[in-house]
Scaffold this motif. Structure first.
Motif, mmCIF file in Angstrom:
data_model
loop_
_atom_site.group_PDB
_atom_site.id
_atom_site.type_symbol
_atom_site.label_atom_id
_atom_site.label_comp_id
_atom_site.label_asym_id
_atom_site.label_seq_id
_atom_site.Cartn_x
_atom_site.Cartn_y
_atom_site.Cartn_z
ATOM 1 N N ASN A 1 0.229 -12.773 6.715
ATOM 2 C CA ASN A 1 -0.306 -11.882 7.742
ATOM 3 C C ASN A 1 -1.744 -11.495 7.388
ATOM 4 O OD1 ASN A 1 -0.970 -9.300 9.093
ATOM 5 N ND2 ASN A 1 1.109 -9.442 9.889
ATOM 6 N N ILE A 2 -2.695 -11.926 8.224
ATOM 7 C CA ILE A 2 -4.114 -11.695 7.950
ATOM 8 C C ILE A 2 -4.477 -10.209 8.011
ATOM 9 C CG2 ILE A 2 -6.462 -12.157 8.760
ATOM 10 C CD1 ILE A 2 -5.095 -14.491 7.347
ATOM 11 N N THR A 3 -3.827 -9.463 8.912
ATOM 12 C CA THR A 3 -4.101 -8.030 9.009
ATOM 13 C C THR A 3 -3.717 -7.325 7.716
ATOM 14 O OG1 THR A 3 -3.728 -8.077 11.402
ATOM 15 C CG2 THR A 3 -3.637 -5.929 10.317
ATOM 16 N N ALA A 4 -2.556 -7.662 7.181
ATOM 17 C CA ALA A 4 -2.104 -7.066 5.918
ATOM 18 C C ALA A 4 -3.038 -7.447 4.784
ATOM 19 C CB ALA A 4 -0.673 -7.512 5.611
ATOM 20 N N LEU A 5 -3.476 -8.712 4.768
ATOM 21 C CA LEU A 5 -4.409 -9.181 3.737
ATOM 22 C C LEU A 5 -5.718 -8.405 3.803
ATOM 23 C CD1 LEU A 5 -5.346 -11.167 1.534
ATOM 24 C CD2 LEU A 5 -5.945 -12.780 3.358
ATOM 25 N N SER A 6 -6.272 -8.261 4.998
ATOM 26 C CA SER A 6 -7.539 -7.549 5.172
ATOM 27 C C SER A 6 -7.417 -6.089 4.760
ATOM 28 C CB SER A 6 -8.007 -7.651 6.628
ATOM 29 O OG SER A 6 -8.260 -8.993 6.984
ATOM 30 N N ARG A 7 -6.301 -5.481 5.116
ATOM 31 C CA ARG A 7 -6.079 -4.082 4.749
ATOM 32 C C ARG A 7 -5.980 -3.929 3.230
ATOM 33 N NH1 ARG A 7 -2.089 -0.495 8.515
ATOM 34 N NH2 ARG A 7 -3.671 0.083 10.044
ATOM 35 N N ALA B 1 -4.336 3.456 -7.543
ATOM 36 C CA ALA B 1 -2.945 3.202 -7.942
ATOM 37 C C ALA B 1 -2.241 2.293 -6.943
ATOM 38 C CB ALA B 1 -2.195 4.532 -8.077
ATOM 39 N N LYS B 2 -2.457 2.541 -5.636
ATOM 40 C CA LYS B 2 -1.829 1.727 -4.598
ATOM 41 C C LYS B 2 -2.364 0.304 -4.639
ATOM 42 C CE LYS B 2 -0.873 1.841 0.393
ATOM 43 N NZ LYS B 2 -1.122 2.581 1.651
ATOM 44 N N ALA B 3 -3.662 0.159 -4.863
ATOM 45 C CA ALA B 3 -4.276 -1.175 -4.944
ATOM 46 C C ALA B 3 -3.714 -1.953 -6.127
ATOM 47 C CB ALA B 3 -5.792 -1.047 -5.073
ATOM 48 N N ASN B 4 -3.580 -1.291 -7.274
ATOM 49 C CA ASN B 4 -3.030 -1.949 -8.466
ATOM 50 C C ASN B 4 -1.581 -2.372 -8.243
ATOM 51 O OD1 ASN B 4 -5.363 -1.792 -9.990
ATOM 52 N ND2 ASN B 4 -4.833 0.191 -10.888
ATOM 53 N N GLU B 5 -0.827 -1.556 -7.512
ATOM 54 C CA GLU B 5 0.571 -1.890 -7.210
ATOM 55 C C GLU B 5 0.655 -3.156 -6.356
ATOM 56 O OE1 GLU B 5 4.523 0.135 -5.076
ATOM 57 O OE2 GLU B 5 2.739 1.364 -5.474
ATOM 58 N N VAL B 6 -0.257 -3.268 -5.379
ATOM 59 C CA VAL B 6 -0.293 -4.453 -4.507
ATOM 60 C C VAL B 6 -0.679 -5.696 -5.311
ATOM 61 C CG1 VAL B 6 -1.454 -5.530 -2.543
ATOM 62 C CG2 VAL B 6 -0.795 -3.118 -2.426
ATOM 63 N N ILE B 7 -1.713 -5.564 -6.137
ATOM 64 C CA ILE B 7 -2.192 -6.702 -6.924
ATOM 65 C C ILE B 7 -1.116 -7.194 -7.888
ATOM 66 C CG2 ILE B 7 -3.870 -7.434 -8.670
ATOM 67 C CD1 ILE B 7 -5.798 -5.354 -7.346
ATOM 68 N N ASN B 8 -0.484 -6.269 -8.613
ATOM 69 C CA ASN B 8 0.554 -6.648 -9.584
ATOM 70 C C ASN B 8 1.736 -7.344 -8.903
ATOM 71 O OD1 ASN B 8 -0.857 -5.647 -11.785
ATOM 72 N ND2 ASN B 8 0.033 -3.595 -11.607
ATOM 73 N N ALA B 9 2.075 -6.899 -7.696
ATOM 74 C CA ALA B 9 3.182 -7.526 -6.964
ATOM 75 C C ALA B 9 2.809 -8.922 -6.474
ATOM 76 C CB ALA B 9 3.589 -6.652 -5.785
ATOM 77 N N LEU C 1 -8.445 -1.888 0.669
ATOM 78 C CA LEU C 1 -7.890 -0.933 -0.294
ATOM 79 C C LEU C 1 -8.420 -1.218 -1.700
ATOM 80 C CD1 LEU C 1 -5.703 1.382 -0.207
ATOM 81 C CD2 LEU C 1 -4.104 -0.332 -1.082
ATOM 82 N N VAL C 2 -8.457 -2.493 -2.054
ATOM 83 C CA VAL C 2 -8.933 -2.903 -3.375
ATOM 84 C C VAL C 2 -10.426 -2.600 -3.545
ATOM 85 C CG1 VAL C 2 -9.461 -4.969 -4.737
ATOM 86 C CG2 VAL C 2 -7.175 -4.646 -3.825
ATOM 87 N N GLU C 3 -11.181 -2.774 -2.475
ATOM 88 C CA GLU C 3 -12.634 -2.543 -2.536
ATOM 89 C C GLU C 3 -13.004 -1.066 -2.472
ATOM 90 O OE1 GLU C 3 -14.290 -6.674 -0.466
ATOM 91 O OE2 GLU C 3 -14.137 -4.837 0.722
ATOM 92 N N SER C 4 -12.054 -0.226 -2.092
ATOM 93 C CA SER C 4 -12.330 1.191 -1.926
ATOM 94 C C SER C 4 -12.745 1.852 -3.239
ATOM 95 C CB SER C 4 -11.087 1.904 -1.377
ATOM 96 O OG SER C 4 -11.266 3.313 -1.371
ATOM 97 N N GLU D 1 4.960 -2.743 1.993
ATOM 98 C CA GLU D 1 4.740 -3.349 3.307
ATOM 99 C C GLU D 1 3.533 -4.282 3.284
ATOM 100 O OE1 GLU D 1 6.477 0.049 6.385
ATOM 101 O OE2 GLU D 1 4.480 0.302 5.508
ATOM 102 N N LEU D 2 2.485 -3.880 2.572
ATOM 103 C CA LEU D 2 1.293 -4.735 2.463
ATOM 104 C C LEU D 2 1.627 -6.032 1.739
ATOM 105 C CD1 LEU D 2 -1.566 -2.199 1.577
ATOM 106 C CD2 LEU D 2 -1.293 -3.492 3.699
ATOM 107 N N VAL D 3 2.375 -5.919 0.653
ATOM 108 C CA VAL D 3 2.751 -7.108 -0.127
ATOM 109 C C VAL D 3 3.599 -8.053 0.712
ATOM 110 C CG1 VAL D 3 4.068 -7.946 -2.115
ATOM 111 C CG2 VAL D 3 2.595 -5.943 -2.350
ATOM 112 N N GLU D 4 4.576 -7.500 1.428
ATOM 113 C CA GLU D 4 5.429 -8.325 2.291
ATOM 114 C C GLU D 4 4.604 -9.049 3.347
ATOM 115 O OE1 GLU D 4 8.278 -5.583 3.820
ATOM 116 O OE2 GLU D 4 9.562 -5.642 2.026
#
Length: 361
Positions: A51-57, A71-79, A61-64, A42-45
């Motif tokens: 969508n700025i909200t999705a980008l910020s979220r 694992a979730k952050a890496n999945e978003v980045i790779n996609a 996640l990446v900065e956490s 959903e974040l990637v989509e």
């Protein structure tokens, strides 16, 4: 006997009570929305739709530092990777007080006026005492923050090299996937942050000001060699003459340095973030640089070497985190700290003991 109360010139008449400023239903909806954790898909989509909200979220996640988010952050980045690498990355540095935020706002507004989509990644220094950051760049860039074609993301530097946020590199990827074609990274400007930013941008801009003492104090070999352009900011009012003098001196200094691998000769110009004079010339300089380096293939070669560099940096960082988070090492580390402080063992011998224990498992 009590004195009569003085009559007031102004008094409030009873009338209709004003409505509540904050709607309870709206607050509840926002709270419920924040409780829902979107999936990586959903974040990637959302990011790919701009969508700025999705980008910020996703950036949060990446900065956490929470290991569960990795694992979730890496999945978003790779996609997002297939949709990245389509922007111009510009690093901007300069000592505190040189006017970086004001310049970036003027420059960003100029770029959005040309139809560009601009993302500003501003790294704020963290206090070594309280570990807090002001994160005031959105306040300083009040015009740019309202621009629908601009996105400003302030991040705390934390304990990373020279103040560059730990995940700035991944944040660039997310912003590019969201459709931003110009990424501006503002350094803290207080030391080694320039080295890290230089290794993740295409063009490195050094901001200077005149009239702050001997101009030769600003001619430092390391930072001058990294800079692709020097801009003398605050060239307005009574400062114009001094800015022109500084430009001449920096131009002379640049000719003393060896030629760059890119084949580019760094330039010096003046500008005023207040009057907007010279802002267009800065963009022309960057455009000329991009044309030259893309034609001679240096642009692609630099991007490739930067990716390799950040792979090795990520390995180093992960090894360091694993070492200091190891339960046995944490206990042994405290013992060796006390032994070193009491001169019972040398720092080098203590380090060898800890490393040997770690690698033996």
């Amino acid at each position: 006997m009590k004195k009569p109360k003085p009559k007031l010139a102004l008094k409030e008449k009873e009338g209709v009570s004003p409505p509540e400023i904050i709607s309870a239903s709206v607050v509840e909806n926002i709270q419920q929305f924040r409780k829902v954790q979107p999936s990586a898909k959903e974040l990637v989509e959302g990011i790919l739709e701009g969508n700025i909200t999705a980008l910020s979220r996703a950036i949060t996640l990446v900065e956490s530092t929470n290991s569960e988010h990795l694992a979730k952050a890496n999945e978003v980045i790779n996609a997002c990777l297939p949709f990245a690498n389509k922007s111009v990355r510009i690093g901007i540095t300069g000592v505190p007080g040189v006017g970086k935020s004001t310049f970036i706002e003027a420059f960003g507004k100029y770029l959005t006026g040309l139809g560009k989509k601009v993302a500003v990644l501003a790294v704020d220094p963290s206090s070594t005492i309280s570990h807090g950051s002001i994160l005031g760049d959105k306040t300083r860039m009040e015009e740019l923050v309202k621009d629908e074609n601009a996105y400003i993301r302030p991040s705390a530097s934390g304990e990373t090299l020279g103040g560059v946020a730990r995940k700035t590199r991944e944040t660039i990827t997310l912003c590019e996937a969201a459709g931003f074609d110009t990424i501006i990274i503002e350094t803290v400007g207080v030391g080694q942050s320039e080295t890290a930013v230089h290794s993740m941008v295409d063009f490195f801009l050094l901001l200077k000001i005149s009239g702050a003492g001997d101009e030769l104090q600003g001619i430092k070999r390391g930072i001058m060699e990294m800079a692709d352009a020097i801009v003398i900011n605050k060239a307005d009012g009574d400062n114009i003459k001094k800015a022109k003098l500084a430009k001449t001196e920096f131009n002379r200094a640049l000719h003393l340095f060896p030629a760059k691998k890119s084949g580019w000769m760094p330039t010096v110009s003046t500008c005023s973030s207040y009057t907007k004079e010279g802002i267009d010339e800065v963009w022309k300089t960057i455009s000329d640089y991009l044309e030259l380096t893309q034609n001679n293939h240096y642009f692609a070669e630099k991007r490739s070497s930067q990716s390799q560099y950040w792979m090795l940096e990520t390995i180093n960082e992960q090894l360091k985190n694993n070492f200091f988070n190891h339960p046995e090492i944490q206990h042994l580390l405290e013992e060796n700290k006390k032994a070193v402080q009491n001169n019972k063992v040398s720092p080098f011998a203590a380090a060898s003991i800890l490393l040997e224990k770690y690698f033996k498992g």
